[in-house]
Design a protein around this motif. Sequence first.
Motif, PDB file in Angstrom:
ATOM      1  N   TYR A 195      20.718  51.519  50.059  1.00 50.79           N
ATOM      2  CA  TYR A 195      21.218  50.425  49.219  1.00 50.79           C
ATOM      3  C   TYR A 195      21.830  49.319  50.078  1.00 50.79           C
TER       4      TYR A 195
ATOM      5  N   ARG B 208      18.982  47.404  51.852  1.00 50.35           N
ATOM      6  CA  ARG B 208      18.235  46.565  50.910  1.00 50.35           C
ATOM      7  C   ARG B 208      19.058  45.344  50.501  1.00 50.35           C
TER       8      ARG B 208
ATOM      9  N   VAL C 248      12.637  43.131  43.650  1.00 50.56           N
ATOM     10  CA  VAL C 248      13.823  43.993  43.637  1.00 50.56           C
ATOM     11  C   VAL C 248      13.486  45.346  43.015  1.00 50.56           C
ATOM     12  N   ASP C 249      12.801  45.324  41.884  1.00 51.08           N
ATOM     13  CA  ASP C 249      12.457  46.573  41.186  1.00 51.08           C
ATOM     14  C   ASP C 249      11.563  47.482  42.037  1.00 51.08           C
TER      15      ASP C 249
ATOM     16  N   ALA D 265      15.652  53.933  43.766  1.00 50.18           N
ATOM     17  CA  ALA D 265      16.935  53.338  43.388  1.00 50.18           C
ATOM     18  C   ALA D 265      17.283  53.620  41.933  1.00 50.18           C
TER      19      ALA D 265
ATOM     20  N   GLU E 123      21.754  50.134  40.153  1.00 53.98           N
ATOM     21  CA  GLU E 123      21.763  49.492  41.468  1.00 53.98           C
ATOM     22  C   GLU E 123      20.869  48.252  41.458  1.00 53.98           C
ATOM     23  N   ASN E 124      19.727  48.365  40.800  1.00 51.03           N
ATOM     24  CA  ASN E 124      18.844  47.204  40.671  1.00 51.03           C
ATOM     25  C   ASN E 124      19.515  46.086  39.877  1.00 51.03           C
ATOM     26  N   LYS E 125      20.248  46.460  38.820  1.00 55.07           N
ATOM     27  CA  LYS E 125      20.935  45.460  38.006  1.00 55.07           C
ATOM     28  C   LYS E 125      22.003  44.733  38.818  1.00 55.07           C
TER      29      LYS E 125
ATOM     30  N   LYS F 200      20.282  42.297  41.097  1.00 58.18           N
ATOM     31  CA  LYS F 200      19.751  41.164  40.330  1.00 58.18           C
ATOM     32  C   LYS F 200      20.864  40.225  39.893  1.00 58.18           C
TER      33      LYS F 200
END
Length: 355
Positions: free
Chosen positions: A116, A119, A160-161, A167, A171-173, A176
Amino acid sequence: IDNRITKMKFAVEVLGEAEKLIDAMSTMMKDNDCEKLDFAMDGLNNILAKLYDNFSKEERKSLNFESTLVPSIVQPVIEAVISSLNPLAIELTWMDHLATGIDMLCIAVGSDSEAYSLREMIFTDIIVPWISTAMNSSKWDPVVNVEVGLKTHEALLTCVDKSFLGAEVEENKLLKHVLHREIIQNCVQPKLQRAVSYWKPRLDENNVVSNPMHLWILPWLPHFRNESALGTMFADIRRSLKKTLSFISKHEPDDVAFFRSCNATLRAWQKLFEESHIYSLTSESVTPRFARCLARVPIEFSHEKQSWVQINTLFDYFDTGLMSADDFLSLFEGEILASWAYTLHCATLEENKPN
């Protein structure tokens, strides 16, 4: 101590490999941007795999892998890839290759927390500044190049997704949310705001607005949230719409063509603004001309001789939901029914006159 010295030497050697990778990229003959990116990501994957295989988690923490060592390796390599690229002109598949490469690096670093961190660093310190700089520059005109900016932003969200398939959704949210702040709040929205304030309508050969605002504002709305600044922009849009209706009125002598042009102008904004705002624009700028137009319509006793164009235009305008019931009834009763009643009365008197 000897073991620590050995590992530090190894780390320095790996840093040297990163420099060699950058040199190799500068001399490579590949013309395809995606191939250059793949080459760089494969090289980074090999470098990170060596580092993480030779240092324990505790050692990585003590050597500040996340905050210092890894960024010092990854950032120069990726920046070397994008230095000659315009993010607004690249093939959208380039973002897919980027996502695949980042996912590969995330797998190489061992733990989710380190993945994480890696990224986030790639996106927030490298990719997002690269894109936001281009969109803040004169390279991107939000009025002329709306599709370019929109597709770039949406490709970034998709990236991102796909960038770390392991992930968590949250974490993606979170990532974003950072993208939203940097791209939408700090770049797109201010540019749209300025464009609205400078915008002036132009009419085509049919006196219909040829550069309507909705074409370059509405596509961004799904990406907007409840930012307070939107209220200011929407207020400016309403003022611009009012000026547009006045502009059309001055340049369009034909009443029916004017009503149809106003219909096309306001209809695009129905779902965005409350009914009361749309009704107000119509009441101030369109209804008075409807009244003057309908007052001039000659009323014929014969149905076949009656011109229905203006009356049907009123019904069409009302049916689209752009006019309040009060305005419609006022026009119908005041300008149409009164004239018809007078005409019928006169015709009846004429028929009943004694020979």
